[in-house]
Motif scaffolding. Structure first.
Motif, mmCIF file in Angstrom:
data_model
loop_
_atom_site.group_PDB
_atom_site.id
_atom_site.type_symbol
_atom_site.label_atom_id
_atom_site.label_comp_id
_atom_site.label_asym_id
_atom_site.label_seq_id
_atom_site.Cartn_x
_atom_site.Cartn_y
_atom_site.Cartn_z
ATOM 1 N N ASN A 1 -5.909 0.997 -4.661
ATOM 2 C CA ASN A 1 -4.477 1.229 -4.506
ATOM 3 C C ASN A 1 -3.681 0.356 -5.464
ATOM 4 O O ASN A 1 -4.090 -0.756 -5.791
ATOM 5 C CB ASN A 1 -4.017 0.905 -3.075
ATOM 6 N N GLY A 2 -2.533 0.876 -5.878
ATOM 7 C CA GLY A 2 -1.583 0.041 -6.603
ATOM 8 C C GLY A 2 -1.843 -0.091 -8.088
ATOM 9 O O GLY A 2 -2.645 0.626 -8.684
ATOM 10 N N SER A 3 -1.162 -1.063 -8.669
ATOM 11 C CA SER A 3 -1.199 -1.305 -10.112
ATOM 12 C C SER A 3 -1.655 -2.728 -10.370
ATOM 13 O O SER A 3 -2.228 -3.377 -9.500
ATOM 14 C CB SER A 3 0.202 -1.083 -10.698
ATOM 15 N N GLY A 4 -1.378 -3.199 -11.580
ATOM 16 C CA GLY A 4 -1.712 -4.572 -11.918
ATOM 17 C C GLY A 4 -0.633 -5.566 -11.519
ATOM 18 O O GLY A 4 -0.722 -6.742 -11.858
ATOM 19 N N GLY A 5 0.378 -5.108 -10.805
ATOM 20 C CA GLY A 5 1.414 -5.999 -10.311
ATOM 21 C C GLY A 5 2.575 -6.193 -11.261
ATOM 22 O O GLY A 5 3.363 -7.126 -11.095
ATOM 23 N N VAL A 6 2.728 -5.312 -12.240
ATOM 24 C CA VAL A 6 3.769 -5.478 -13.255
ATOM 25 C C VAL A 6 4.892 -4.465 -13.097
ATOM 26 O O VAL A 6 6.062 -4.813 -13.060
ATOM 27 C CB VAL A 6 3.166 -5.358 -14.668
ATOM 28 N N HIS A 7 4.530 -3.173 -13.011
ATOM 29 C CA HIS A 7 5.521 -2.109 -12.928
ATOM 30 C C HIS A 7 5.459 -1.457 -11.552
ATOM 31 O O HIS A 7 4.389 -1.078 -11.080
ATOM 32 C CB HIS A 7 5.246 -1.021 -13.976
ATOM 33 N N TYR A 8 6.623 -1.295 -10.945
ATOM 34 C CA TYR A 8 6.732 -0.536 -9.703
ATOM 35 C C TYR A 8 7.873 0.460 -9.850
ATOM 36 O O TYR A 8 8.598 0.453 -10.846
ATOM 37 C CB TYR A 8 6.931 -1.459 -8.514
ATOM 38 N N LYS A 9 8.033 1.308 -8.861
ATOM 39 C CA LYS A 9 9.027 2.367 -8.988
ATOM 40 C C LYS A 9 10.434 1.777 -9.069
ATOM 41 O O LYS A 9 10.726 0.729 -8.487
ATOM 42 C CB LYS A 9 8.916 3.325 -7.807
ATOM 43 N N PRO A 10 11.343 2.452 -9.775
ATOM 44 C CA PRO A 10 12.735 1.990 -9.818
ATOM 45 C C PRO A 10 13.377 2.091 -8.438
ATOM 46 O O PRO A 10 12.938 2.853 -7.579
ATOM 47 C CB PRO A 10 13.393 2.955 -10.803
ATOM 48 N N PHE A 11 14.428 1.302 -8.237
ATOM 49 C CA PHE A 11 15.220 1.301 -7.006
ATOM 50 C C PHE A 11 14.360 0.984 -5.785
ATOM 51 O O PHE A 11 14.342 1.716 -4.798
ATOM 52 C CB PHE A 11 15.969 2.641 -6.858
ATOM 53 N N LEU A 12 13.641 -0.120 -5.901
ATOM 54 C CA LEU A 12 12.772 -0.599 -4.826
ATOM 55 C C LEU A 12 13.629 -1.074 -3.655
ATOM 56 O O LEU A 12 14.672 -1.706 -3.843
ATOM 57 C CB LEU A 12 11.941 -1.765 -5.361
ATOM 58 N N SER A 13 13.197 -0.773 -2.431
ATOM 59 C CA SER A 13 13.932 -1.209 -1.251
ATOM 60 C C SER A 13 13.134 -2.264 -0.490
ATOM 61 O O SER A 13 11.933 -2.427 -0.703
ATOM 62 C CB SER A 13 14.219 -0.015 -0.333
ATOM 63 N N LYS A 14 13.806 -2.930 0.423
ATOM 64 C CA LYS A 14 13.149 -3.948 1.229
ATOM 65 C C LYS A 14 12.119 -3.353 2.176
ATOM 66 O O LYS A 14 11.242 -4.064 2.665
ATOM 67 C CB LYS A 14 14.197 -4.742 2.026
ATOM 68 N N ASP A 15 12.228 -2.085 2.444
ATOM 69 C CA ASP A 15 11.299 -1.415 3.357
ATOM 70 C C ASP A 15 10.033 -0.926 2.649
ATOM 71 O O ASP A 15 9.087 -0.489 3.314
ATOM 72 C CB ASP A 15 11.977 -0.222 4.036
ATOM 73 N N ASP A 16 10.032 -0.978 1.327
ATOM 74 C CA ASP A 16 8.873 -0.482 0.585
ATOM 75 C C ASP A 16 7.670 -1.400 0.765
ATOM 76 O O ASP A 16 7.815 -2.626 0.900
ATOM 77 C CB ASP A 16 9.205 -0.365 -0.905
ATOM 78 N N ILE A 17 6.498 -0.811 0.743
ATOM 79 C CA ILE A 17 5.235 -1.546 0.712
ATOM 80 C C ILE A 17 4.599 -1.271 -0.639
ATOM 81 O O ILE A 17 4.489 -0.114 -1.054
ATOM 82 C CB ILE A 17 4.291 -1.097 1.847
ATOM 83 N N ILE A 18 4.219 -2.316 -1.352
ATOM 84 C CA ILE A 18 3.622 -2.151 -2.673
ATOM 85 C C ILE A 18 2.195 -2.685 -2.660
ATOM 86 O O ILE A 18 1.817 -3.460 -1.775
ATOM 87 C CB ILE A 18 4.456 -2.846 -3.769
ATOM 88 N N TYR A 19 1.421 -2.249 -3.650
ATOM 89 C CA TYR A 19 0.012 -2.619 -3.713
ATOM 90 C C TYR A 19 -0.337 -3.140 -5.094
ATOM 91 O O TYR A 19 0.248 -2.736 -6.104
ATOM 92 C CB TYR A 19 -0.883 -1.416 -3.388
ATOM 93 N N ALA A 20 -1.322 -4.028 -5.139
ATOM 94 C CA ALA A 20 -1.839 -4.541 -6.398
ATOM 95 C C ALA A 20 -3.356 -4.645 -6.288
ATOM 96 O O ALA A 20 -3.880 -5.214 -5.323
ATOM 97 C CB ALA A 20 -1.241 -5.913 -6.727
ATOM 98 N N PHE B 1 -4.594 -5.321 -2.646
ATOM 99 C CA PHE B 1 -3.782 -6.119 -1.741
ATOM 100 C C PHE B 1 -2.450 -5.432 -1.473
ATOM 101 O O PHE B 1 -1.829 -4.873 -2.376
ATOM 102 C CB PHE B 1 -3.527 -7.500 -2.322
ATOM 103 N N ARG B 2 -2.021 -5.522 -0.238
ATOM 104 C CA ARG B 2 -0.735 -4.968 0.192
ATOM 105 C C ARG B 2 0.295 -6.092 0.230
ATOM 106 O O ARG B 2 0.052 -7.159 0.787
ATOM 107 C CB ARG B 2 -0.900 -4.330 1.572
ATOM 108 N N LEU B 3 1.460 -5.830 -0.361
ATOM 109 C CA LEU B 3 2.539 -6.807 -0.373
ATOM 110 C C LEU B 3 3.758 -6.231 0.324
ATOM 111 O O LEU B 3 4.083 -5.055 0.159
ATOM 112 C CB LEU B 3 2.901 -7.227 -1.795
ATOM 113 N N ILE B 4 4.445 -7.069 1.094
ATOM 114 C CA ILE B 4 5.635 -6.642 1.833
ATOM 115 C C ILE B 4 6.811 -7.555 1.468
ATOM 116 O O ILE B 4 6.627 -8.677 0.999
ATOM 117 C CB ILE B 4 5.386 -6.678 3.354
#
Length: 476
Positions: free
Chosen positions: A236-255, A264-267
């Motif tokens: 899951n996820g990317s290398g931790g550099v680029h994420y989608k535009p207009f990220l919200s506090k509710d989003d869950i991202i992965y690296a 890893f899941r980041l909140i």
């Protein structure tokens, strides 16, 4: 087309930045020196002295192999990496070629565990006799449970001549009883790879810009096969550099962190400011490290033994994933987020969120990481081994060996460019949506204007000519 400027498409600025990364990314290593090794050999509690940081600049070289071959919008590339020691960013008077660290003799312990596991499968009734034969060899060669090596040797590799001799004798003995024996024992041992090349396939964002940079394949594989269920194996996820535009506090991202074979899941954690830029801090989800015996979602990471016994909260068994099958477990530094018993089993650890937590500071409008720290610790699964003199009384403990912090951040000049050329137009677009810059134009501006201004403003050849906006996407 709106958002086309942030795709990894040949010819645009984002692609050039991705292919030829310029922002310096560093790896700082902190080594643990066991100051009472003789006492630990007799069952005592380890005393640890943290030494470091020993900081290296990571240098990357990407080679694009193919486009759209795996799937529409896919991009396959070979990522080469090597390390250069940075004296000025390391601890005062530290020299990795001179400084000696005493810790567990991990190559010796790894050899023992591999052979013991093999014998238990092939002929468990002969284990006692085999250990006796092996012990005679190890005692004659004076192999010990702890040894001292330089930081450079520990990180980048060395060959133990005594252990190499033991290998030759052991392999000969085993093959005399079982000619089919083909397990390769490690002759060179390193905690890290100084030079490496890894094949990745990622999403270029051509079909959906929200997926830009996401990993599709790692070394031609769609999953991480060493774990025991579908959820744990997922990439899951990317290398931790680029994420989608207009990220919200509710989003869950992965690296994806390939050094520990896990996504890893980041909140969302908090709002921070760096160089005058308002950022969303995303931190590791604490639930990632809860034992599978407590959190069923983590059961797939319980790979120890036939019963899939789970380890205490805070650590992951990496022995089934590591190519050398070394008896090691991964964790956050100082067992941060772990069961208190882990840090209490040794002296010298002080878990701290600020010092030992992993986080990404992301500008939410662009999805660009402006500052990041990824921190992981490697520990030996140390135990006493009856029948082997060197380990027969050794303390059973998860013993920290080292921890690393991969880090990078936007420069002051790039931060100023961002505030002037990206943040201001965004504010204007919200205040007056009918102005010249539409949404698509703004996103394209975000992707390329800073680089454009720098390349047209600075004379070629100056030291400041190529300083990128964001962290580079690399091997993990």
């Amino acid at each position: 087309m709106a958002c086309s400027g942030v795709k990894l498409k040949e010819g645009n600025e984002v692609y050039d930045k991705w292919l030829h990364p310029e922002t310096p990314v560093y790896m700082s290593y902190y080594m643990f020196n066991v100051t009472n090794a003789e006492n630990v050999s007799k069952g005592g509690k380890p005393n640890l002295q943290q030494c470091g940081p020993y900081t290296y600049r990571q240098v990357y070289n990407k080679t694009v192999i193919s486009r759209n071959k795996y799937s529409s919008g896919s991009l396959t590339y070979l990522n080469g990496k090597h390390h250069i020691f940075e004296k000025e960013l390391s601890c005062k008077n530290c020299d990795p070629n001179r400084d000696s660290i005493r810790n567990v003799n991990l190559p010796f312990l790894t050899t023992l565990e591999i052979i013991i596991k093999y014998i238990k499968v092939k002929d468990p009734t002969s284990l006692s006799f085999a250990l006796s034969v092996m012990d005679d060899i190890f005692v004659k060669l004076n192999l010990q449970d702890f040894h001292a090596r330089t930081v450079h040797e520990l990180l980048w590799g060395y060959e133990d001549t005594a252990l190499s001799k033991a290998y030759g004798i052991l392999i000969g003995l085993v093959k005399s009883r079982d000619p089919s024996f083909n397990i390769e024992l490690p002759k060179m041992f390193a905690l890290q790879e100084n030079k490496s090349s890894v094949l990745y396939t990622i999403d270029s964002g051509d079909d959906d810009v929200d997926n830009v940079g996401k990993y599709l394949l790692w070394n031609k594989k769609t999953n991480i096969s060493c774990w025991s269920d579908k959820y744990a194996r997922m990439i899951n996820g990317s290398g931790g550099v680029h994420y989608k535009p207009f990220l919200s506090k509710d989003d869950i991202i992965y690296a994806l962190v390939t050094t520990v074979y896990r996504s890893f899941r980041l909140i969302y954690d908090s709002i921070v400011h760096y160089r005058g830029i308002r950022l969303y801090r995303f931190a590791l989800d604490p639930e990632l490290f809860i034992s599978g015996d407590i959190n069923g979602n983590n059961k797939g990471f319980c790979v120890t033994g036939k019963e899939k016994k789970c380890l205490p909260s805070g650590i992951m068994d990496l022995s089934h994933c590591d190519p050398t099958h070394a008896p090691v477990v991964g964790s956050p530094p100082h067992f941060y987020l772990g069961n208190k018993s882990l840090a209490n089993a040794v002296n010298g650890l002080n878990p701290n969120k600020v010092l030992h937590g992993t986080f990404l500071d992301i500008e939410p409008n662009t999805g660009i990481t402006m500052q990041g720290n990824r921190k992981m610790q490697i520990n030996a699964n140390l135990r006493n081994i009856k029948g082997i003199t060197a380990f027969q009384d050794t303390t059973t403990v998860y013993l920290p060996i080292f921890w690393g912090n991969k880090h990078g951040r936007i420069s002051e000049e790039d931060a100023d460019d961002f505030k002037r050329d990206v943040r201001l137009p965004l504010r204007l677009s919200r205040a007056a949506p009918f102005v010249l810059f539409g949404l698509g134009a703004i996103l394209i501006l975000i992707a390329g204007v800073i680089s454009y201004r720098r390349h047209h403003r600075r004379p070629v050849g100056t030291s400041e000519e190529k300083v990128p906006l964001v962290l580079s996407s690399h091997n993990n």
